[in-house]
Each structure stands twice: as C-alpha cells, then as structure tokens.
Scaffold this motif. Structure first.
Motif, PDB file in Angstrom:
ATOM      1  N   LEU A  43       0.861  -1.059  -0.239  1.00 15.12           N
ATOM      2  CA  LEU A  43       0.052  -0.018   0.216  1.00 15.12           C
ATOM      3  C   LEU A  43       1.012   1.617   0.150  1.00 15.12           C
ATOM      4  CD1 LEU A  43      -2.994  -1.491   2.745  1.00 15.12           C
ATOM      5  CD2 LEU A  43      -2.556  -1.209  -0.045  1.00 15.12           C
ATOM      6  N   ASN A  44       1.930   0.712   0.162  1.00  9.89           N
ATOM      7  CA  ASN A  44       2.548   2.467   0.272  1.00  9.89           C
ATOM      8  C   ASN A  44       4.552   2.017  -0.091  1.00  9.89           C
ATOM      9  OD1 ASN A  44       3.863   0.882   2.390  1.00  9.89           O
ATOM     10  ND2 ASN A  44       3.014   2.453   3.927  1.00  9.89           N
ATOM     11  N   GLY A  45       5.350   2.947  -0.352  1.00 14.02           N
ATOM     12  CA  GLY A  45       6.810   2.677  -0.579  1.00 14.02           C
ATOM     13  C   GLY A  45       7.124   1.498  -2.220  1.00 14.02           C
ATOM     14  N   GLU A  46       7.720   0.904  -2.159  1.00 14.50           N
ATOM     15  CA  GLU A  46       7.878  -0.314  -3.199  1.00 14.50           C
ATOM     16  C   GLU A  46       8.528  -1.654  -3.426  1.00 14.50           C
ATOM     17  OE1 GLU A  46      11.024   2.976  -5.447  1.00 14.50           O
ATOM     18  OE2 GLU A  46      12.588   1.855  -3.714  1.00 14.50           O
ATOM     19  N   VAL A  47       8.551  -1.851  -4.089  1.00 18.35           N
ATOM     20  CA  VAL A  47       8.934  -3.672  -4.506  1.00 18.35           C
ATOM     21  C   VAL A  47       9.595  -3.817  -4.442  1.00 18.35           C
ATOM     22  CG1 VAL A  47       8.339  -6.214  -4.411  1.00 18.35           C
ATOM     23  CG2 VAL A  47       6.860  -4.665  -3.978  1.00 18.35           C
ATOM     24  N   ARG A  48      11.132  -4.118  -4.105  1.00 19.72           N
ATOM     25  CA  ARG A  48      12.626  -3.725  -4.651  1.00 19.72           C
ATOM     26  C   ARG A  48      12.865  -5.167  -4.748  1.00 19.72           C
ATOM     27  NH1 ARG A  48      14.795   0.349  -0.531  1.00 19.72           N
ATOM     28  NH2 ARG A  48      14.015   2.222  -1.172  1.00 19.72           N
ATOM     29  N   ALA A  49      12.659  -6.638  -4.561  1.00 23.46           N
ATOM     30  CA  ALA A  49      13.464  -7.798  -4.174  1.00 23.46           C
ATOM     31  C   ALA A  49      11.824  -8.603  -4.097  1.00 23.46           C
ATOM     32  CB  ALA A  49      14.177  -8.006  -3.226  1.00 23.46           C
ATOM     33  N   PHE A  50      12.052 -10.291  -5.143  1.00 18.53           N
ATOM     34  CA  PHE A  50      11.138 -10.965  -5.209  1.00 18.53           C
ATOM     35  C   PHE A  50      12.622 -12.413  -5.055  1.00 18.53           C
ATOM     36  CE2 PHE A  50       9.220  -8.630  -7.677  1.00 18.53           C
ATOM     37  CZ  PHE A  50       7.834  -8.479  -6.882  1.00 18.53           C
ATOM     38  N   ALA A  51      11.964 -13.259  -3.964  1.00 19.70           N
ATOM     39  CA  ALA A  51      12.484 -14.803  -3.621  1.00 19.70           C
ATOM     40  C   ALA A  51      11.159 -15.691  -4.141  1.00 19.70           C
ATOM     41  CB  ALA A  51      13.477 -14.766  -2.872  1.00 19.70           C
ATOM     42  N   GLU A  52      11.619 -17.227  -3.663  1.00 20.18           N
ATOM     43  CA  GLU A  52      10.830 -18.187  -4.224  1.00 20.18           C
ATOM     44  C   GLU A  52      10.523 -19.402  -2.852  1.00 20.18           C
ATOM     45  OE1 GLU A  52       8.303 -19.784  -8.147  1.00 20.18           O
ATOM     46  OE2 GLU A  52      10.305 -18.664  -7.968  1.00 20.18           O
ATOM     47  N   GLY A  54       8.726 -23.287  -3.058  1.00 15.41           N
ATOM     48  CA  GLY A  54       7.686 -23.614  -3.531  1.00 15.41           C
ATOM     49  C   GLY A  54       6.589 -22.952  -3.719  1.00 15.41           C
ATOM     50  N   ASP A  55       5.259 -23.064  -3.008  1.00 14.73           N
ATOM     51  CA  ASP A  55       4.201 -22.139  -4.009  1.00 14.73           C
ATOM     52  C   ASP A  55       4.471 -20.704  -2.908  1.00 14.73           C
ATOM     53  OD1 ASP A  55       3.568 -23.938  -5.547  1.00 14.73           O
ATOM     54  OD2 ASP A  55       1.930 -24.776  -3.920  1.00 14.73           O
ATOM     55  N   THR A  56       5.676 -20.135  -2.046  1.00 15.88           N
ATOM     56  CA  THR A  56       5.835 -19.421  -1.167  1.00 15.88           C
ATOM     57  C   THR A  56       6.301 -18.350  -2.402  1.00 15.88           C
ATOM     58  OG1 THR A  56       5.367 -20.589   0.545  1.00 15.88           O
ATOM     59  CG2 THR A  56       6.134 -18.020   0.939  1.00 15.88           C
ATOM     60  N   ILE A  57       5.765 -16.822  -2.447  1.00 16.78           N
ATOM     61  CA  ILE A  57       6.778 -16.096  -2.876  1.00 16.78           C
ATOM     62  C   ILE A  57       7.661 -15.266  -1.788  1.00 16.78           C
ATOM     63  CG2 ILE A  57       6.523 -14.159  -4.434  1.00 16.78           C
ATOM     64  CD1 ILE A  57       7.082 -16.792  -5.924  1.00 16.78           C
ATOM     65  N   TYR A  58       8.344 -14.895  -1.644  1.00 15.78           N
ATOM     66  CA  TYR A  58       9.012 -13.405   0.242  1.00 15.78           C
ATOM     67  C   TYR A  58       8.961 -12.406  -1.444  1.00 15.78           C
ATOM     68  CZ  TYR A  58       9.814 -17.731   2.034  1.00 15.78           C
ATOM     69  OH  TYR A  58       9.674 -18.751   2.603  1.00 15.78           O
ATOM     70  N   VAL A  59       8.857 -11.134  -0.685  1.00 15.16           N
ATOM     71  CA  VAL A  59       8.695  -9.926  -0.883  1.00 15.16           C
ATOM     72  C   VAL A  59       9.333  -9.030  -0.176  1.00 15.16           C
ATOM     73  CG1 VAL A  59       7.207  -7.818  -1.919  1.00 15.16           C
ATOM     74  CG2 VAL A  59       6.235 -10.026  -2.258  1.00 15.16           C
ATOM     75  N   GLN A  77       3.010  -5.137   7.859  1.00 16.74           N
ATOM     76  CA  GLN A  77       4.123  -5.638   7.786  1.00 16.74           C
ATOM     77  C   GLN A  77       5.220  -5.611   7.333  1.00 16.74           C
ATOM     78  OE1 GLN A  77       4.619  -9.138   9.377  1.00 16.74           O
ATOM     79  NE2 GLN A  77       6.844  -8.795   8.998  1.00 16.74           N
ATOM     80  N   PRO A  78       5.912  -4.368   7.526  1.00 15.84           N
ATOM     81  CA  PRO A  78       7.161  -3.476   7.130  1.00 15.84           C
ATOM     82  C   PRO A  78       8.023  -4.544   6.505  1.00 15.84           C
ATOM     83  CG  PRO A  78       6.237  -2.690   8.580  1.00 15.84           C
ATOM     84  CD  PRO A  78       5.978  -4.179   9.442  1.00 15.84           C
ATOM     85  N   TYR A  79       8.679  -4.006   4.819  1.00 14.20           N
ATOM     86  CA  TYR A  79       9.515  -4.783   4.801  1.00 14.20           C
ATOM     87  C   TYR A  79       9.742  -6.115   3.942  1.00 14.20           C
ATOM     88  CZ  TYR A  79      10.597  -0.427   7.019  1.00 14.20           C
ATOM     89  OH  TYR A  79      10.667   1.044   7.920  1.00 14.20           O
ATOM     90  N   LEU A  80       8.693  -7.085   4.809  1.00 12.23           N
ATOM     91  CA  LEU A  80       9.287  -8.278   4.153  1.00 12.23           C
ATOM     92  C   LEU A  80       8.084  -9.075   4.822  1.00 12.23           C
ATOM     93  CD1 LEU A  80      11.242 -10.362   2.721  1.00 12.23           C
ATOM     94  CD2 LEU A  80      11.988 -10.877   4.777  1.00 12.23           C
ATOM     95  N   PHE A  81       7.186  -9.626   3.755  1.00  7.35           N
ATOM     96  CA  PHE A  81       6.411 -10.034   3.917  1.00  7.35           C
ATOM     97  C   PHE A  81       6.445 -11.810   3.014  1.00  7.35           C
ATOM     98  CE2 PHE A  81       4.696  -8.105   0.949  1.00  7.35           C
ATOM     99  CZ  PHE A  81       3.558  -8.421  -0.534  1.00  7.35           C
ATOM    100  N   SER A  82       5.372 -12.411   3.077  1.00  9.12           N
ATOM    101  CA  SER A  82       5.575 -14.195   1.794  1.00  9.12           C
ATOM    102  C   SER A  82       4.127 -14.037   1.820  1.00  9.12           C
ATOM    103  CB  SER A  82       6.302 -14.783   2.359  1.00  9.12           C
ATOM    104  OG  SER A  82       4.905 -15.837   3.807  1.00  9.12           O
ATOM    105  N   TYR A  83       3.835 -14.397   0.689  1.00  4.36           N
ATOM    106  CA  TYR A  83       2.170 -15.139   0.729  1.00  4.36           C
ATOM    107  C   TYR A  83       2.164 -16.004  -0.961  1.00  4.36           C
ATOM    108  CZ  TYR A  83       2.904 -13.541  -4.312  1.00  4.36           C
ATOM    109  OH  TYR A  83       3.584 -12.788  -5.741  1.00  4.36           O
TER     110      TYR A  83
END
Length: 632
Positions: A43-52, A54-59, A77-83
C-alpha cells in the motif's frame, strides 16, 4: 536502436557501436500480458526484491502496509512478507521484524532466506543490512554469520555455494571489503580468497555497488554502481570480472567509456547504471540506465547489450535502445526475451528528448524487446490501471524477476496491465506465446521474384550461380513496383512509398497487405533495393554509394528509428536496382540491366568488396527495384 559501423539518425550522428556482432534470430518465450489476479497489494513504498520456495513468494521493499487482493483489511508487515502464489494469501506465520527497507533476497544452499537491505535491527537484535531468516517463521538464523558494518546491502547473487554481496559498505563480517564481497552460502562466513574493491565514487559521493549479475556458468561477474576504480584500476560504473573454476577473481580486460561522462544532472544521477542481467545461456548481458540527456557520448537512459566473451578497451554495445531520455531501472533477460521496466514512455526513440520522436513506439514503463536488435516486440501491458486514490505513475520499477511461473514486477505505483496491482504483479508463463525466430529464406536454391509491372512478377529459377526458366505470375495484391523482401512467411514491400506487409503462401502467392501505424513516418520511396537478414533491413539509395540498414522487428513489423551504413569497397550502390540475399551473397540488379552477386559477410569490418563481384546475367532486364528470393 543503435549499432553498426556508421550511424546516422534524423538530426543525430552517433559513434560506432560494436562492429562484427549480428545476433542470429532466436525463438523467444513471452509471458502473458495479463497479470494474475491473486497477488497482494503493498500500500505504500516500493517493492524491490522477490524470492521463492515452492508455492511461497517472498517480497521485500520499503513498504510498511499491505493487503490481499481479496480483502480490504490492512496488514502491518513492514519491509518483508510472504504469500502463497496460488491463492494470494499472506502468511500469518512468516513475521520477521526489520527496521529498514529490504533491497535483495535469495534462498541459500541451506534453504534459508538471505536478506539484504538498509536495516539495523532484525527481530529486536542488531544485525546490520544482511541476515538469514527462517522461511517459515522469519526468525533469525543465528548460525548464519554474514553482516555488514553499516551503509546498506543493495544486491545479492549466488553461484556454486557462494553468495556475492554488493552495496555501500567497507566491512563485511568485520573484514575489510569495499562495496563487494563473497560469503559462504550456508554459513555466511567471509570468503578470504575473494577481494575485489569498488572505490572512487563519482561526484564526491561515497562509492557503492548497486547491481550485479553472474553468468549461468559462474565464470563471469559484472558489477555496476557508483565507482571509478576496481582494485585500483580504472573502471567507471561498470566492470567485468573473470572467475576461475575455483572462483578466484580477475579483473577482466573489459572497459567502456560509455558510462564515464556525466548525464545532464550528475548531482541527481550520481551513477546511471541501474541494472545488469545475463541471458539464460550467458552469451550476453543487458544493462539498463537512467540519467537524462547524455547521448551520444554516454549511454544515459539506455538499454544496451554487451557480448560476454568480448574483451578490450573502449568497447561499445552490440546495440542500444533509447527511450527519449526516460529512465530504465530494471532488466530481466530470460526465455530469449528482454524485459525492462522504469519511468520510460517510449522505446525506439533516439530522435527526441522527453517526447515521442520519429519512430517512437509507446511503451509505458514496462516492455519486452528482441535480444537480437533491441527492438520492442508486440507485448504492451503498460504501467496503468491504478484506481482513484492510489499512485497512478511512479518513478521506478526497481525489480523484474523471473520466478518459476512467470515474471514478477516490483514498482512504486499501483497499476499494471490496466489493472490495480499495488506495487507488485506477476505476468504468468501460462497464456504466453512463442516469439518466432524469423530469418530470410536460407535455401541455397529457389527462385528470384522480380517486378516492373504492378500485379505481375517474374519468377526465375536460381541455384545461387545460374538462372533457370522464368514464368510470369499474377500477384493481384501486389500493386507496387518498389522494394520487396521476404522474412519468414512475410513479404515486406513498398506500396505508394510506405512499407507494408503481406503473408505469402507456400506457393508464393502474396496476400493482402497491411501497414503498422508505428511505421507511418517511414518512407520507402527513395529505396532502390532492400533485403531482410537477422533483424535488419538492408537497402540502397540512388543518392549515395552506401549500403544502409535499419532494424526491422518481425514481431510487430516495426522499423528502427536509426539509419546505419556498413563499410564496403568498390561497389557502386547508387546504381543498384533490386537487392536480395541468397545463401551468403547479395544478388542485385543494376541500371545497366545486369544481374550480379557479391559475397556478403555482415560480421566483417568490410561486409562486401568488389573483388568478389560476379555477373550472373548479362541481359538488360534486371532494372526493377522489386527483387526478392524465396524457396518457392
């Protein structure tokens, strides 16, 4: 797009680009232009990185709040989450606590998530800028010892059980390292055998490594950022390192002056190399840049391709694509397609500043180009669709990343594919398509099709050396008598001074023509002959003894905005009438009516010389601008 021996664009002269590099067309795998609907919204800031995993994506990024695509409930959930990439559900158990932005993510050899950024504390304990966390809970992995002394960690890459760490630091794990280091993937321990210092910041700003990539075979590392020296040798913004089989680094004999001069606002754009990425096969790497005006001395606001194996000084790119002075912040070369993101509005736009010039192709902030010539292909999702109350247009796309199921994009605005996608989106492989590898007819024997009369062509058998029987064939759709050339199953030809396209059947019947709006600026009336080869349209004019070319992109049928000429000797190109390519030779008619051929080597410094010219036919009939070769 710019490349070649001599370059001349409308109102623009450019220096030589890499001579002798003519990439062959390759089939590409392009992702769908419609992003999946389940990705969460930051909802704010910017997304800068991804990792994976299995079925989980880290942002990772600079955001502090998010929500799922299915719910309006805000999640702190500031700065790092997964979905979960299948459902879009944000993990309720992965809850690392960081006090600063995340810029880089990767999964190490032990299956842990390594995080780099500009944080001081992780999970309530001081752990500056580099940490490994458990991918299920986000708890700190205390046995992983990597950490920096301050500054930030901007980029992470992994190969062969080692992690390369780039950023703004002077110590890593308490050991002196300037901007670049290597640690053990499983433990984070410093690699004492890797000492490469990037120093000497530009514009009185402290140095740092901003981006890097390692070739798929692990033998070449390219770094970019704010530095002028690498291990005390002059390397400005970009450097290539050769790595031995054991990983020992050597500064390669590779340098370019194209990132040395300042762009228009050097205090604002301290460095302008923004992202670097290798192709899947490692034969080339792509560089994206920002910086504003600076061309032709500098590759500002430019996409550039460099060949991995090339060595030397003063090197130029194999090709470049200019945006008209808009920023490129991220690149991803995969599946024989190059994706790029940023603040640009156009590609193929070398002839204007901050507006659409002659030949410009609209691409709003995200695009895909052909790796052979840098031309935009027919994929245009756009950074658009942000709803009212969100950010419609941001300055950056910090990351484009290839996941197992598609291309992930992180940005600082909220629209992609004309849909709401808060700061991140994923373009899936499913629903994508193949970009064909289009080449000129490669048969050694076939037929020369020549014109002179509207709606009729002469079809003459040709074995590369001698002519056979001729027949006259009615071509009801071909009303022009100008240039024509085959490319795959398409015929590009002159119709009333405009380049049009027709599909050709196996029997050689030319179908109805159509024109591409992006080519409305381009007149073919002055051309006296033309042929397509390897993403280029070569041609002649009656006004000059030169062999010219422009890029021609078959996927979208777009003409390059820059005109080039190649070096030849002893050939009077101004008298050419009709031009085609047959099995390594240019076959051409002439105002004297004779048909000739000359050996053509597009990768040579001199591509054709009169010493190899041979007369095929002494007759007086080869004077039409319409001449093309086909297998049938």
């Amino acid at each position: 797009m710019l490349a070649g021996s001599l370059v001349a664009a409308s109102g623009l002269l450019a220096s030589p680009a890499a001579a002798g590099v003519v990439p062959a067309p390759v089939a590409g795998k392009l992702v769908a232009a419609n992003p999946v609907d389940v990705t969460p919204h930051a909802l704010n800031g910017e997304v800068r990185a991804f990792a994976e995993i299995g079925d989980t994506i880290y942002v990772g990024g600079s955001f502090t709040q998010l929500r799922t695509a299915a719910s309006a409930t805000k999640i702190a959930q500031p700065y790092l989450f997964s979905y979960n990439k299948k459902t879009g559900a944000v993990s309720g158990t992965f809850k690392p606590k960081l006090d600063g932005a995340v810029s880089a993510l990767l999964v190490n050899s032990a299956g842990k998530l390594v995080v780099g950024g500009a944080f001081r504390n992780v999970n309530g304990v001081e752990r500056r800028n580099l940490v490994a966390v458990d991918p299920s809970s986000g708890a700190t992995v205390s046995s992983w010892v990597g950490k920096s002394d301050g500054g930030n960690v901007r980029t992470l890459k992994q190969y062969g059980g080692k992690i390369y760490v780039g950023g703004a630091f002077n110590y890593l794990n308490g050991v002196e390292r300037h901007g670049l280091a290597r640690v053990d993937s499983a433990t984070g321990a410093i690699d004492a055998g890797f000492v490469v210092d990037a120093t000497g910041g530009r514009n009185s700003v402290a140095p740092y490594v901003w981006t890097m990539d390692i070739a798929p075979n692990g033998r070449t590392l390219v770094i970019g950022g704010n530095f002028t020296l690498v291990n005390k040798a002059s390397r400005n913004q970009i450097a290539v390192l050769d790595l031995s089989a054991t990983g020992a680094p050597t500064l390669a004999n590779w340098s370019t002056t194209r990132y040395v001069p300042p762009c228009i606002k050097p205090q604002e754009f301290t460095h302008y190399v923004q992202d670097i990425d290798f192709s899947d096969d490692g034969t080339y790497f792509i560089v994206g840049s920002n910086g504003g005006e600076g061309w032709p001395a500098a590759y500002c606001d430019t996409l550039a391709r460099f060949e991995t194996a090339t060595r030397g000084t003063g090197l130029d790119a194999s090709w470049i694509d200019l945006t008209g002075n808009d920023t490129i912040t991220s690149v991803e070369a995969t599946g024989n397609v190059i994706y790029l993101g940023g603040h640009f509005r156009w590609l193929n736009n070398p002839n204007a500043v901050d507006k659409a010039g002659t030949g410009a192709v609209d691409r709003l902030g995200i695009a895909a180009v052909d790796p052979g010539n840098g031309m935009p292909i027919a994929w245009n999702p756009r950074r658009s669709g942000a709803p009212t109350g969100t950010t419609a247009w941001g300055s950056a796309v910090p990351v484009i990343w290839k996941g197992a199921d598609g291309i992930y994009v992180g940005q600082n605005s909220d629209g992609l594919g004309n849909e709401y996608h808060g700061r991140l989106a994923m373009f899936p492989t499913t629903g994508g398509r193949t970009v064909a590898a289009v080449q000129a007819p490669t048969a050694a024997t076939g037929y020369l099709w020549s014109g002179g009369t509207a709606k009729k062509l002469k079809r003459t058998a040709f074995n590369g050396t001698t002519l056979g029987a001729s027949t006259t064939v009615t071509q009801a759709n071909m009303t022009g008598t100008g240039i024509a050339t085959r490319a795959g199953d398409k015929l590009y030809w002159d119709k009333s001074g405009k380049l049009v396209t027709s599909t050709v059947t196996g029997a050689g019947v030319v179908g109805a023509s159509w024109a591409t709006g992006y080519n409305s600026w381009y007149s073919t009336s002055a051309l006296t002959g033309a042929f397509y080869l390897s993403g280029r349209l070569y041609y002649t004019k009656s006004t000059a003894d030169k062999l010219y070319y422009r890029y021609l992109e078959p996927d979208g049928h777009i003409v390059g905005a820059t005109e080039f000429s190649v070096a030849t000797t002893g050939i009077k190109w101004s008298t050419v009438r009709g031009l085609t390519w047959v099995n390594g030779s240019i076959v051409y008619g002439n105002t004297d009516g004779k048909l000739r051929k000359v050996t053509f080597t597009p990768t040579a410094a001199t591509v054709a010389t009169s010493s190899t010219v041979k007369i095929i036919d002494n007759g007086k009939t080869w004077t039409s601008k319409t001449l093309y070769f086909a297998a049938s």
